[in-house]
Design a protein around this motif. Structure first.
Motif, mmCIF file in Angstrom:
data_model
loop_
_atom_site.group_PDB
_atom_site.id
_atom_site.type_symbol
_atom_site.label_atom_id
_atom_site.label_comp_id
_atom_site.label_asym_id
_atom_site.label_seq_id
_atom_site.Cartn_x
_atom_site.Cartn_y
_atom_site.Cartn_z
ATOM 1 N N PRO A 164 9.000 -0.657 5.010
ATOM 2 C CA PRO A 164 10.204 -0.364 4.213
ATOM 3 C C PRO A 164 11.074 0.762 4.768
ATOM 4 C CG PRO A 164 8.234 0.427 3.092
ATOM 5 C CD PRO A 164 7.767 -0.340 4.278
ATOM 6 N N ARG A 165 10.547 1.628 5.617
ATOM 7 C CA ARG A 165 11.343 2.744 6.133
ATOM 8 C C ARG A 165 12.026 2.434 7.465
ATOM 9 N NH1 ARG A 165 6.662 6.026 4.407
ATOM 10 N NH2 ARG A 165 7.131 6.623 2.289
ATOM 11 N N VAL A 166 11.756 1.288 8.047
ATOM 12 C CA VAL A 166 12.396 0.915 9.310
ATOM 13 C C VAL A 166 13.763 0.323 9.000
ATOM 14 C CG1 VAL A 166 12.269 -0.607 11.311
ATOM 15 C CG2 VAL A 166 10.214 0.563 10.516
ATOM 16 N N MET A 167 14.807 0.997 9.478
ATOM 17 C CA MET A 167 16.167 0.538 9.245
ATOM 18 C C MET A 167 16.623 -0.414 10.337
ATOM 19 S SD MET A 167 17.754 4.203 8.063
ATOM 20 C CE MET A 167 19.428 3.693 8.221
ATOM 21 N N GLY A 177 1.269 2.616 11.903
ATOM 22 C CA GLY A 177 1.341 3.113 10.525
ATOM 23 C C GLY A 177 1.273 4.622 10.463
ATOM 24 N N ALA A 178 0.396 5.217 11.270
ATOM 25 C CA ALA A 178 0.271 6.677 11.295
ATOM 26 C C ALA A 178 1.535 7.324 11.845
ATOM 27 C CB ALA A 178 -0.939 7.079 12.134
ATOM 28 N N LEU A 179 2.125 6.731 12.881
ATOM 29 C CA LEU A 179 3.360 7.281 13.453
ATOM 30 C C LEU A 179 4.493 7.246 12.435
ATOM 31 C CD1 LEU A 179 5.114 8.184 15.970
ATOM 32 C CD2 LEU A 179 5.683 5.765 16.135
ATOM 33 N N LEU A 180 4.671 6.121 11.764
ATOM 34 C CA LEU A 180 5.762 6.000 10.806
ATOM 35 C C LEU A 180 5.580 6.955 9.631
ATOM 36 C CD1 LEU A 180 6.234 2.125 10.846
ATOM 37 C CD2 LEU A 180 7.595 3.859 12.023
ATOM 38 N N ALA A 240 -5.369 7.346 4.012
ATOM 39 C CA ALA A 240 -4.934 6.307 3.074
ATOM 40 C C ALA A 240 -3.421 6.331 2.919
ATOM 41 C CB ALA A 240 -5.615 6.498 1.727
ATOM 42 N N GLN A 241 -2.832 7.528 2.876
ATOM 43 C CA GLN A 241 -1.382 7.630 2.751
ATOM 44 C C GLN A 241 -0.682 7.110 3.999
ATOM 45 O OE1 GLN A 241 -0.868 11.805 2.027
ATOM 46 N NE2 GLN A 241 -1.082 11.596 -0.178
ATOM 47 N N ALA A 242 -1.291 7.353 5.165
ATOM 48 C CA ALA A 242 -0.674 6.943 6.423
ATOM 49 C C ALA A 242 -0.868 5.472 6.715
ATOM 50 C CB ALA A 242 -1.244 7.777 7.578
ATOM 51 N N SER A 243 -1.823 4.840 6.066
ATOM 52 C CA SER A 243 -2.072 3.434 6.373
ATOM 53 C C SER A 243 -1.035 2.554 5.680
ATOM 54 C CB SER A 243 -3.481 3.034 5.932
ATOM 55 O OG SER A 243 -3.584 3.047 4.529
ATOM 56 N N GLN A 274 -5.705 -1.761 16.654
ATOM 57 C CA GLN A 274 -5.482 -0.353 16.975
ATOM 58 C C GLN A 274 -3.987 -0.033 16.931
ATOM 59 O OE1 GLN A 274 -7.319 -0.440 20.844
ATOM 60 N NE2 GLN A 274 -9.187 0.565 20.109
ATOM 61 N N ALA A 275 -3.177 -0.933 17.453
ATOM 62 C CA ALA A 275 -1.734 -0.712 17.459
ATOM 63 C C ALA A 275 -1.177 -0.636 16.039
ATOM 64 C CB ALA A 275 -1.037 -1.825 18.244
ATOM 65 N N LYS A 276 -1.667 -1.502 15.139
ATOM 66 C CA LYS A 276 -1.211 -1.462 13.742
ATOM 67 C C LYS A 276 -1.563 -0.124 13.100
ATOM 68 C CE LYS A 276 -3.021 -5.446 12.297
ATOM 69 N NZ LYS A 276 -3.312 -6.601 11.423
ATOM 70 N N HIS A 277 -2.770 0.350 13.356
ATOM 71 C CA HIS A 277 -3.215 1.629 12.777
ATOM 72 C C HIS A 277 -2.355 2.782 13.311
ATOM 73 C CE1 HIS A 277 -5.884 4.644 11.140
ATOM 74 N NE2 HIS A 277 -5.942 5.201 12.340
#
Length: 170
Positions: free
Chosen positions: A138-141, A101-104, A40-43, A95-98
């Motif tokens: 929000p974390r992508v600069m 999100g996990a990578l970020l 849930a945190q990674a999504s 799958q790519a969205k999931h």
């Protein structure tokens, strides 16, 4: 040591029996709850309907308004080296969205400022969708088409905002 040996004189060692203690169920439930919490945190809910502005001419690039332009230039030159490389070949958009999100989320937890996302060239479905997903986070600069050694037109280098390990937790 001599006192201990004197006290233990005449004591026979225990024989090991074959009894194996059963695994307690509460531990398993706790592990499953923790895994669900981590997921849930990674999504992050990326919207397919959102379309951010990506310049149509030139290399695929984006820089957030509060980020200096030289950061984008450093990405283009390959001054940032990615710590993680995510290969999205053969994945669907969902799958790519999931995975994105996990990578970020993982990169944020590990205080990593640059990652490489390989989307491939192919039919261009992920190549067209990926920039709009990244702009929403929000974390992508900033991001820029990767140098040839990281995939060229089939990859993006992404600069991430990291939380300093010395800053206070909110």
């Amino acid at each position: 040591m001599a006192l201990f040996q004197q006290e233990m004189k005449g004591i026979a060692p225990l024989k090991q029996d074959t009894y194996v203690a059963p695994v307690s169920r509460p531990e398993i439930k706790i592990r499953r709850q923790q895994k669900t919490t981590r997921q849930a945190q990674a999504s992050f809910e990326f919207s397919d309907a959102f379309e951010g502005f990506v310049p149509p001419e030139g290399a695929l690039r984006y820089c957030r308004q509060d980020v200096p332009g030289y950061e984008l230039k450093q990405l283009r030159r390959g001054d940032y080296l990615p710590d993680y490389i995510l290969d999205l070949h053969g994945m669907t958009r969902a799958q790519a969205k999931h995975e994105l999100g996990a990578l970020l989320h993982t990169a944020w937890q590990e205080h990593i400022d640059c990652v490489c996302i390989v989307h491939g060239v192919g039919s261009g479905v992920l190549k067209q969708a990926l920039p709009h997903y990244l702009i929403q986070h929000p974390r992508v600069m900033a991001f820029h088409q990767a140098p040839l050694e990281y995939g060229g037109q089939g990859a993006l280098l992404v600069l991430l905002e990291i939380e300093s390990p010395f800053s206070k937790k909110r």
